[in-house]
Enzyme design. Sequence first.
Site, PDB file in Angstrom:
ATOM      1  CG  ASP A   1      -1.902   1.006   1.363  1.00 27.83           C
ATOM      2  OD1 ASP A   1      -2.235   1.605   0.326  1.00 27.83           O
ATOM      3  OD2 ASP A   1      -2.403   1.235   2.491  1.00 27.83           O
ATOM      4  CD  GLU A   9      -0.039   5.653  -3.612  1.00 30.93           C
ATOM      5  OE1 GLU A   9       0.440   5.884  -2.488  1.00 30.93           O
ATOM      6  OE2 GLU A   9      -0.778   4.689  -3.859  1.00 30.93           O
ATOM      7  CG  ASP A  31      -8.174   4.677   0.754  1.00 29.34           C
ATOM      8  OD1 ASP A  31      -8.019   3.437   0.628  1.00 29.34           O
ATOM      9  OD2 ASP A  31      -7.393   5.400   1.384  1.00 29.34           O
TER      10      ASP A  31
HETATM   11  C1  NOJ Z   1      -4.658   3.190   2.729  1.00 25.45           C
HETATM   12  C2  NOJ Z   1      -5.232   2.061   1.934  1.00 25.45           C
HETATM   13  O1  NOJ Z   1      -5.750   2.530   0.717  1.00 25.45           O
HETATM   14  C3  NOJ Z   1      -6.282   1.351   2.762  1.00 25.45           C
HETATM   15  O2  NOJ Z   1      -6.824   0.298   2.019  1.00 25.45           O
HETATM   16  C4  NOJ Z   1      -5.660   0.850   4.066  1.00 25.45           C
HETATM   17  O3  NOJ Z   1      -6.650   0.250   4.838  1.00 25.45           O
HETATM   18  C5  NOJ Z   1      -5.043   2.018   4.803  1.00 25.45           C
HETATM   19  N1  NOJ Z   1      -4.107   2.687   3.969  1.00 25.45           N
HETATM   20  C6  NOJ Z   1      -4.346   1.549   6.095  1.00 25.45           C
HETATM   21  O4  NOJ Z   1      -3.306   0.705   5.795  1.00 25.45           O
END
Ligand code: NOJ
Length: 811
Positions: A393, A396, A474
């Site tokens: 995660d 970017e 998200d």
């Molecule tokens: C951002 C991610 O997009 C999300 O899916 C994750 O739960 C959170 N970071 C925490 O790790």
Amino acid sequence: MVDESPSVGRYQVPSDILVSGWENKKHGFKEESRTSAAITLSTGETKLVLYFQPFSLAISVKGVAALQINSRNLLNFEHRRHKQADDPAGYWEESWMGHTDSKPKGPEAISLDLVFPGFQHVYGIPERATSLSLRSTNGAAPYGEPYRLYNLDVFEYLDDHPFGLYGSIPVMLAHKKGLTVGVFWLNAAEMFVDVVKTRSEVGTQWIAESGIVDLFVFTGGSAPAVLSSYARVAGTTALPQLFSLGYHQCRWNYKDEADVKMVDSGFDTHEIPYDVLWLDIEHTNGKRYLTWDSSLFPRPVEMQEDLASRGRQMVTIVDPHVKRDSSYYIFSEAETAGHFVKNKHGSDFDGWCWPGSSSYLDVTSPAVRDWWAQQFTLDKYKGSTKHLYIWNDMNEPSVFNGPEITMQKDNLHYGNVEHRDNHNLFGIYYHMGTAEGLKLRGSRVDLENGDRPFVLSRAFFSGTQRVGPIWTGDNAAQWSHLKVSVPMLLTLGLTGLPYSGADVGGFFGNPDAELMTRWYQVGIYYPFFRGHAHLETQRREPWLFGEDTTARIRTAIRGRYTLLPYIYTLFRFANTSGLPILRPLWYEFPDNEDVFAVEEEFMVGSAMLVKPIVAPGVSSVDVTLPAGARWYDALSGAVLPARTRSQRVQVTLDAIPVYYRGGSIVPLRERPRRSSVAQAADPYTLVVALDDKGEASGSLYVDDGRSFAFQQGRYLHRDFTFKSLKLTSTVRLESGVPNGTLTVPTTIERVVFLGLPSLKRGYKALIGGKHAVQLETGPLTMLAPHHENAVVLRKPGLPVTYDWQVEIVAL
Ligand code: NOJ
């Protein structure tokens, strides 16, 4: 076009972003004619006219205009210059919201124009939550700004918005009746693309902050041909392990081992299949990845083995920011070895992320990736087992206190490359390093037959398909986010990255039972199928919305497992030829102009059409079933007429409309099981949906679902054809891949015919020319037992591995 003199040292994307060897397969152009103004060249059906002054290229395919490069003369670049006292502000330094970007090389931008003559539709350049057919960028806000390609961690992204999100693929397809073309500008800097549509063309202008013009044009003619050509350069989808195509249950966070146990057993109690349970950042010791919070997860090995005893896997999150803590082994080893990205002064970059003060592995360096890969072997990653896979995660990369929540553009990478040049590669390189780690682990566990890696990433670039899946980040628990997930995933499929999904249920916020139901009903068709939720949301495991909803979600998820043989076979085609799993209607019906912008429906492969329901309280919907095919309701088996215009169909909360396309044979596995592993020995069903000529075809791909042995031919791929009332199974041979040699001790237990004319006395089947079995009229599926629209051959005992023929004879 590479450089000017004196050299500014323009950055070129490293060759490992593409597949190796593609450039050796060059086709020469033949000179057709030459004047003082232009040369005309041709290769195959593609013709190219090169005008000298001003430079431009006009490309046509079979005499149809396909693309003009620089016909507007916007090919431009900032040349190398020395600082002058009267240079405009911003040439050598820019400031933005308290951040200062020193620009040691000054302005370097480069641009060009690409015009698609006679086209009305262009697609691609993900990632953004917007329409499938890209809108003009000269419209009303927010469509008054060019599309941007710059990987960013965007907080609470809006649907129906052109803003660029977590990943970038600088690939665009243009389609009109009779022709699809594609372009790929290989450049990893921040990029902007303007799209302006007129009645006669789609004009686009592309600008990158730095780098070179390295443009690929794909003139294959059709969308599959364009995608296969692109795949020859950027690679095809890595064949995933079968388990990873099952359902994934995630949440930020499953709190501790007891919570894991409860969720896992909840699936069994409610008889809902699933394959993978995920742990988010809270499972670690203070966001030190590759460690465990030992008070919450004291026995991680036993926990994973317990899941594995029921055929299930686990995934843990591993992010690229490394907590600056000298007692943390990852940090101290990486610091000592000089593995971190540097700031403009040459010291280790320090940015803020989940653990607080962090440094970032410089994964653009092959040596750093090698070191990173070694962190995943079982002896290094304490508490891991071979049943544990990884989620990358924030790659970017996300830097909470950086400009636009990412890294400073004047940070320095391996080879003294500025971050501005390779920003969009950080994510794929991190993803690659991690996937290499799991491969290495696999080969240590089993030298001959190691596991294929599974690593989910948020950031991506061209080539990510060779590494692993991505998800759309998200999203929110809103109907509009369910809706936009479809064009987002279709776009990824059209740009070579089909293994993708959106968080089912929506990450932020709390979905109600109806949204949850509809999301699962669509989500089962996402190539990557995972439920996930934000830390502060209410719990939402599938059985928490009341019995009726549990039953509906159970039916939906079981439906995914039923479809796995078909989906896995589609993945094999993605793996060999770069074809998408989810496809827009125009991909399958390229001459039907009415569907060129349709994004409210999609195809799964070529055989199924899905109509998502993306609003509450819906009791009927308009469905477009393209002409030129026969369609069968996938629940009742009833034939629906194909119409040019849409038709209204009734729906209940129990299901969304799904159709089989006549002419298809779809392999299924119908027995409900707790996970994909538990289906391994199950027999198959074939759904044979006839077209107007009474014919159909399809195929089934099988391998061990786990290792790389398929690359040596340890697989089975069968073709099924139905013609002149004869159903045959033959081996599928494909050029460029070794022939399959696997024997699978399973049979076909049911063949379901849709569209056989109903006969008073019915039919019998002659198996292998002799053994006769009576066919029965009955339901297509037990989910709709009252609809007797199918003709069913029960227990034919047909071996999956070998050739056979079944002849249908009227009684
Ligand atoms: C951002 C991610 O997009 C999300 O899916 C994750 O739960 C959170 N970071 C925490 O790790």
